[in-house]
Structures are given as C-alpha cells and as structure tokens.
Motif scaffolding. Sequence first.
Motif, PDB file in Angstrom:
ATOM      1  N   ARG A  53       0.910  -0.856   0.096  1.00 57.63           N
ATOM      2  CA  ARG A  53      -0.280   0.248   0.051  1.00 57.63           C
ATOM      3  C   ARG A  53       0.661   0.600  -0.178  1.00 57.63           C
ATOM      4  NH1 ARG A  53      -4.476   0.498   4.377  1.00 57.63           N
ATOM      5  NH2 ARG A  53      -5.135   2.131   2.782  1.00 57.63           N
ATOM      6  N   GLN A  54       2.008   1.063   1.191  1.00 54.55           N
ATOM      7  CA  GLN A  54       2.966   1.991   1.009  1.00 54.55           C
ATOM      8  C   GLN A  54       3.298   3.055  -0.439  1.00 54.55           C
ATOM      9  OE1 GLN A  54       5.503   1.287   4.001  1.00 54.55           O
ATOM     10  NE2 GLN A  54       3.896   1.460   5.357  1.00 54.55           N
ATOM     11  N   ARG A  55       3.657   1.763  -1.062  1.00 51.67           N
ATOM     12  CA  ARG A  55       4.471   2.086  -2.302  1.00 51.67           C
ATOM     13  C   ARG A  55       3.608   1.917  -3.240  1.00 51.67           C
ATOM     14  NH1 ARG A  55       7.697  -3.585  -3.609  1.00 51.67           N
ATOM     15  NH2 ARG A  55       7.668  -2.960  -4.740  1.00 51.67           N
ATOM     16  N   GLY A  56       2.461   2.283  -2.973  1.00 55.97           N
ATOM     17  CA  GLY A  56       1.181   2.405  -3.939  1.00 55.97           C
ATOM     18  C   GLY A  56       1.086   1.584  -5.388  1.00 55.97           C
ATOM     19  N   ILE A  57       1.243  -0.091  -5.065  1.00 55.88           N
ATOM     20  CA  ILE A  57       0.994  -0.650  -5.885  1.00 55.88           C
ATOM     21  C   ILE A  57      -0.041  -1.267  -5.386  1.00 55.88           C
ATOM     22  CG2 ILE A  57       1.745  -3.496  -6.288  1.00 55.88           C
ATOM     23  CD1 ILE A  57       4.308  -2.418  -5.974  1.00 55.88           C
ATOM     24  N   LEU A  58      -0.745  -1.388  -4.766  1.00 50.30           N
ATOM     25  CA  LEU A  58      -1.988  -2.041  -4.401  1.00 50.30           C
ATOM     26  C   LEU A  58      -3.280  -1.568  -2.936  1.00 50.30           C
ATOM     27  CD1 LEU A  58      -3.822  -5.087  -3.865  1.00 50.30           C
ATOM     28  CD2 LEU A  58      -2.549  -5.119  -1.893  1.00 50.30           C
ATOM     29  N   GLN A  59      -4.675  -0.813  -3.735  1.00 46.33           N
ATOM     30  CA  GLN A  59      -5.756  -0.598  -3.050  1.00 46.33           C
ATOM     31  C   GLN A  59      -6.611  -1.521  -3.445  1.00 46.33           C
ATOM     32  OE1 GLN A  59      -5.418   2.559  -1.244  1.00 46.33           O
ATOM     33  NE2 GLN A  59      -7.864   1.415  -0.452  1.00 46.33           N
ATOM     34  N   ILE A  60      -7.174  -1.810  -1.442  1.00 45.32           N
ATOM     35  CA  ILE A  60      -8.367  -2.991  -1.701  1.00 45.32           C
ATOM     36  C   ILE A  60      -9.354  -2.156  -1.191  1.00 45.32           C
ATOM     37  CG2 ILE A  60      -9.800  -4.660  -0.329  1.00 45.32           C
ATOM     38  CD1 ILE A  60      -6.595  -6.172   0.109  1.00 45.32           C
ATOM     39  N   SER A  61     -11.217  -2.035  -2.237  1.00 40.89           N
ATOM     40  CA  SER A  61     -11.721  -1.254  -1.471  1.00 40.89           C
ATOM     41  C   SER A  61     -12.887  -2.159  -1.923  1.00 40.89           C
ATOM     42  CB  SER A  61     -12.057   0.141  -2.709  1.00 40.89           C
ATOM     43  OG  SER A  61     -12.221  -0.501  -3.965  1.00 40.89           O
ATOM     44  N   GLY A  62     -13.819  -1.202  -1.002  1.00 41.67           N
ATOM     45  CA  GLY A  62     -15.257  -2.045  -1.152  1.00 41.67           C
ATOM     46  C   GLY A  62     -16.444  -1.204  -2.122  1.00 41.67           C
ATOM     47  N   GLN A  63     -16.852  -2.094  -2.920  1.00 41.46           N
ATOM     48  CA  GLN A  63     -17.694  -1.873  -4.310  1.00 41.46           C
ATOM     49  C   GLN A  63     -18.907  -1.727  -4.059  1.00 41.46           C
ATOM     50  OE1 GLN A  63     -16.071   0.758  -6.658  1.00 41.46           O
ATOM     51  NE2 GLN A  63     -14.819   0.581  -4.711  1.00 41.46           N
ATOM     52  N   ILE A  64     -20.290  -1.076  -4.441  1.00 46.19           N
ATOM     53  CA  ILE A  64     -21.060  -0.920  -4.634  1.00 46.19           C
ATOM     54  C   ILE A  64     -22.022  -1.680  -5.965  1.00 46.19           C
ATOM     55  CG2 ILE A  64     -23.729  -0.140  -4.388  1.00 46.19           C
ATOM     56  CD1 ILE A  64     -22.686   1.455  -2.309  1.00 46.19           C
ATOM     57  N   ASN A  65     -22.161  -2.746  -5.948  1.00 47.75           N
ATOM     58  CA  ASN A  65     -22.604  -3.562  -7.061  1.00 47.75           C
ATOM     59  C   ASN A  65     -24.288  -3.218  -7.280  1.00 47.75           C
ATOM     60  OD1 ASN A  65     -22.949  -4.487  -9.745  1.00 47.75           O
ATOM     61  ND2 ASN A  65     -22.819  -6.748  -9.099  1.00 47.75           N
ATOM     62  N   VAL A  66     -24.704  -2.388  -8.405  1.00 44.99           N
ATOM     63  CA  VAL A  66     -25.494  -1.847  -8.787  1.00 44.99           C
ATOM     64  C   VAL A  66     -27.133  -2.342  -9.785  1.00 44.99           C
ATOM     65  CG1 VAL A  66     -24.860   1.041  -8.686  1.00 44.99           C
ATOM     66  CG2 VAL A  66     -25.066  -0.375 -10.466  1.00 44.99           C
ATOM     67  N   VAL A  67     -26.311  -3.823  -9.714  1.00 40.96           N
ATOM     68  CA  VAL A  67     -26.955  -4.766 -10.771  1.00 40.96           C
ATOM     69  C   VAL A  67     -28.067  -4.778  -9.532  1.00 40.96           C
ATOM     70  CG1 VAL A  67     -27.651  -6.465 -11.761  1.00 40.96           C
ATOM     71  CG2 VAL A  67     -25.819  -5.369 -12.207  1.00 40.96           C
ATOM     72  N   PRO A  68     -27.848  -5.712  -8.615  1.00 37.55           N
ATOM     73  CA  PRO A  68     -28.727  -6.225  -7.473  1.00 37.55           C
ATOM     74  C   PRO A  68     -29.111  -4.878  -6.861  1.00 37.55           C
ATOM     75  CG  PRO A  68     -27.010  -7.099  -7.255  1.00 37.55           C
ATOM     76  CD  PRO A  68     -26.660  -5.937  -7.819  1.00 37.55           C
ATOM     77  N   LEU A  69     -29.566  -3.825  -6.953  1.00 43.78           N
ATOM     78  CA  LEU A  69     -30.154  -2.554  -6.613  1.00 43.78           C
ATOM     79  C   LEU A  69     -31.314  -2.179  -7.750  1.00 43.78           C
ATOM     80  CD1 LEU A  69     -27.007   0.272  -4.463  1.00 43.78           C
ATOM     81  CD2 LEU A  69     -29.058  -1.709  -3.304  1.00 43.78           C
ATOM     82  N   GLY A  70     -31.334  -3.351  -9.265  1.00 38.96           N
ATOM     83  CA  GLY A  70     -32.251  -2.613  -9.667  1.00 38.96           C
ATOM     84  C   GLY A  70     -32.182  -1.541 -10.251  1.00 38.96           C
ATOM     85  N   LEU A 233     -22.080  -5.917  -2.382  1.00 37.86           N
ATOM     86  CA  LEU A 233     -21.378  -5.584  -1.916  1.00 37.86           C
ATOM     87  C   LEU A 233     -20.522  -6.595  -2.016  1.00 37.86           C
ATOM     88  CD1 LEU A 233     -18.896  -3.457  -0.406  1.00 37.86           C
ATOM     89  CD2 LEU A 233     -19.265  -5.385   1.799  1.00 37.86           C
ATOM     90  N   TYR A 234     -19.376  -5.838  -3.083  1.00 37.36           N
ATOM     91  CA  TYR A 234     -17.909  -6.635  -3.532  1.00 37.36           C
ATOM     92  C   TYR A 234     -17.003  -6.115  -2.811  1.00 37.36           C
ATOM     93  CZ  TYR A 234     -17.354  -3.995  -7.734  1.00 37.36           C
ATOM     94  OH  TYR A 234     -17.440  -3.149  -8.656  1.00 37.36           O
ATOM     95  N   PHE A 235     -15.670  -6.463  -3.036  1.00 35.33           N
ATOM     96  CA  PHE A 235     -13.764  -6.882  -3.025  1.00 35.33           C
ATOM     97  C   PHE A 235     -14.387  -6.231  -4.143  1.00 35.33           C
ATOM     98  CE2 PHE A 235     -15.841  -7.410   1.230  1.00 35.33           C
ATOM     99  CZ  PHE A 235     -15.812  -5.863   1.800  1.00 35.33           C
ATOM    100  N   ASP A 236     -12.744  -5.105  -4.690  1.00 28.45           N
ATOM    101  CA  ASP A 236     -11.898  -4.646  -5.855  1.00 28.45           C
ATOM    102  C   ASP A 236     -10.898  -4.459  -5.185  1.00 28.45           C
ATOM    103  OD1 ASP A 236     -11.474  -5.032  -8.405  1.00 28.45           O
ATOM    104  OD2 ASP A 236     -13.093  -2.822  -8.646  1.00 28.45           O
ATOM    105  N   LEU A 237      -9.768  -5.036  -5.636  1.00 29.03           N
ATOM    106  CA  LEU A 237      -8.046  -4.783  -5.623  1.00 29.03           C
ATOM    107  C   LEU A 237      -8.255  -4.187  -6.856  1.00 29.03           C
ATOM    108  CD1 LEU A 237      -8.700  -7.025  -3.680  1.00 29.03           C
ATOM    109  CD2 LEU A 237      -6.404  -7.810  -4.442  1.00 29.03           C
ATOM    110  N   ASP A 238      -7.474  -2.565  -6.988  1.00 24.91           N
ATOM    111  CA  ASP A 238      -6.871  -2.081  -7.519  1.00 24.91           C
ATOM    112  C   ASP A 238      -5.224  -2.359  -7.775  1.00 24.91           C
ATOM    113  OD1 ASP A 238      -8.401  -0.716  -8.665  1.00 24.91           O
ATOM    114  OD2 ASP A 238      -8.998   0.670  -6.923  1.00 24.91           O
ATOM    115  N   PHE A 239      -4.806  -2.163  -8.412  1.00 27.03           N
ATOM    116  CA  PHE A 239      -3.267  -2.343  -8.941  1.00 27.03           C
ATOM    117  C   PHE A 239      -2.810  -1.183  -9.902  1.00 27.03           C
ATOM    118  CE2 PHE A 239      -4.468  -6.546  -8.408  1.00 27.03           C
ATOM    119  CZ  PHE A 239      -4.015  -7.132  -7.534  1.00 27.03           C
TER     120      PHE A 239
END
Length: 340
Positions: A53-70, A233-239
Amino acid sequence: MSSELPRESAVLDDLDKQIVHGLVVDARIAFATLGAILGVSEQTVARRYRLLRQRGILQISGQINVVPLGHARWILRIRTTPSGALRLGEALARLPELSWVSLLSTGSEVMCVSRARTAQRRDALLLTMIPNTPQVTGLIAHEVMHNFRLDEEWPRYSRLLTADQLLALGPSRPVQDVAVLDEPVALTRADEAMLTILARDGRAPYAQLAAATGWSAPRVARRMAELLESGVLYFDLDFAQERMGYAVRAAIWLKIRPADLLAVGAALATYPEVTYVAATTGPTTLTAALICRDTPHLFRFVTERLGALDGIVDMEVTPSLRQFKQAQALMDTDRISLLR
C-alpha cells in the motif's frame, strides 16, 4: 521462505504475489489465516501488505454493485477536444459513481464506467452533466448486458500456490451480474456509513465500522455478509500495473456475430491478459480490458489470441495514454494515490 521485505525498486517476489492472490480470493482474510496458509507469520503478511500500500501498488476497496439495486452499468466513450481531454478526465475521476476513467490513445477520447445508483443520477450524467461540458463533442453509452466471469482474476498468481493452499483459501466470490433477490436491496443510513468507509479501505476494522454505524462489531460482520451474499457489496483490488511490470493497458471493442457472442466472450475470459469482458449495447457488441507487458505483447494478443477466434467481424484497439482512476483509487502517474 524469507520474510525480508523487498526493496522499493524490486519487482514483487513470490511471497508478495502469494499474498496478493490470497487477497484477490478474500480481500478481508485475516492475516493470521493467510500467514498460516502460506507458511509465514501474521506479522510478515501484515508488513508485506502495508508496504504494498505504501508503495502505491495495491489498494483494496469495497464497491457497490448497482445491478442488485435494480440499475445497470454503463461504459461511456466521451469524445472531447484534445486540449480539454486531461481536464475532463481529472474532473470525471472525482465523481464517485464513475470508475475506470482513462484517456484513450486517440488523445481526444475519455472512457469511464458509470455505476449510477438512481435513474435520476444516471440521466443527469448521460443527458446533462457530461454532454453539456464545454470540451465534450460526443458521447457513446454502452449498457452492459452481460459480464463474463473470468476463470481467474488478474494478476492470476494461483500458479504460485500449492493445491492444498488453494483449497484452504477456497473459491473467490464472483460479482453478481444479475439480481439474486426478487426485490432490489434497500440500503439504510447505517449501511451507507459502512459502505463509505469500505470504499476508502476495504480492510477497515470492524471496530471502526461499528463506531460509524452505531452497531456492534458482530452486527457489522453479519450485515456485511448479507450484502456480500446479495451481491450488492463486493471487494475490488486496484493495482499499479506498471510497477508490476506491465506497461500497456488497453481496451478492445469488437463486433461479433450474434451466434458467436457467448463463445467469444467465454474464450476471452480465459486469457491471462484480460481483466474484464462484457457484452454491451451500442455500435460494438463486446468489450474487454487488457493488461500487457508491452506493445509487442499487445500485438501478439491481437494477432494470435483474437485472430484464432471465429465470429469477430470488426475490431478496434484503444490503448490508454493516462489512467486517472481505477475501481476506486485515483492514480498518481504510475502509482495509486494513498487515500486519506
């Protein structure tokens, strides 16, 4: 196996990659559990994760999937004046419902993904805000009809783990492409408070989430499990893929014969260069996101991978000149900006 931390300039070593794969499978896995699976200490896993994370290589975030929200997801191609493209990309990256904001190789086109959670907000973005921006000269909106599940999420490091280790990790949870409940999920104010924190840090401690929601930590865990099960809710990893040895990010836009659409999409989902593939409405019927080591690698993908598939009628390849935002993380040149 050594637990020494890799140098700032070093490419990820095998332990880093094993940790990354564990987080791809389960973004909130306990470091003690992951360490036991990998044969290292909890402290080693935590230390490696912090450095990524400190090197700016990886970030984990919780994302909202709009499909189950209609609601639907949209992939937008926004044509702009060349002088206004950078400014537009930076502005779009600041909008929370937009992700994967990039400047395409034409130099006058910005691509992004819209996940608007209401019809009103969708219409505001597609019909008013973006078209009325002075530097915008045109807009093509592709609605995502079907998301093809990848056989393994990028960066596909499962080969570095033993069969027993993979079994201990278990299967990853796919993002739901269709609503799994009869009625769209209704989010409460406490849900929104929890989701806001998870968007900044997908591994935020339960105690922090409990303080924000007014719930107990066990109740937070139960509600998070419910939202995961519903697909909201799902979790996504940004690289920062350039720092991992991959210099080229590109999108491909394909016209496919209708009878071959499922077969081509399923084939693309097995290729290691592909990070996302979906059937869409619009002038093209299939789009995929690619990560390649260099331009010759991209050329081989086009000629060898795509060239071997039946049903492709036409194709456009658009490398990314600049990535402004990934799923959640803003980019600072070749690294992820640390979220505060």
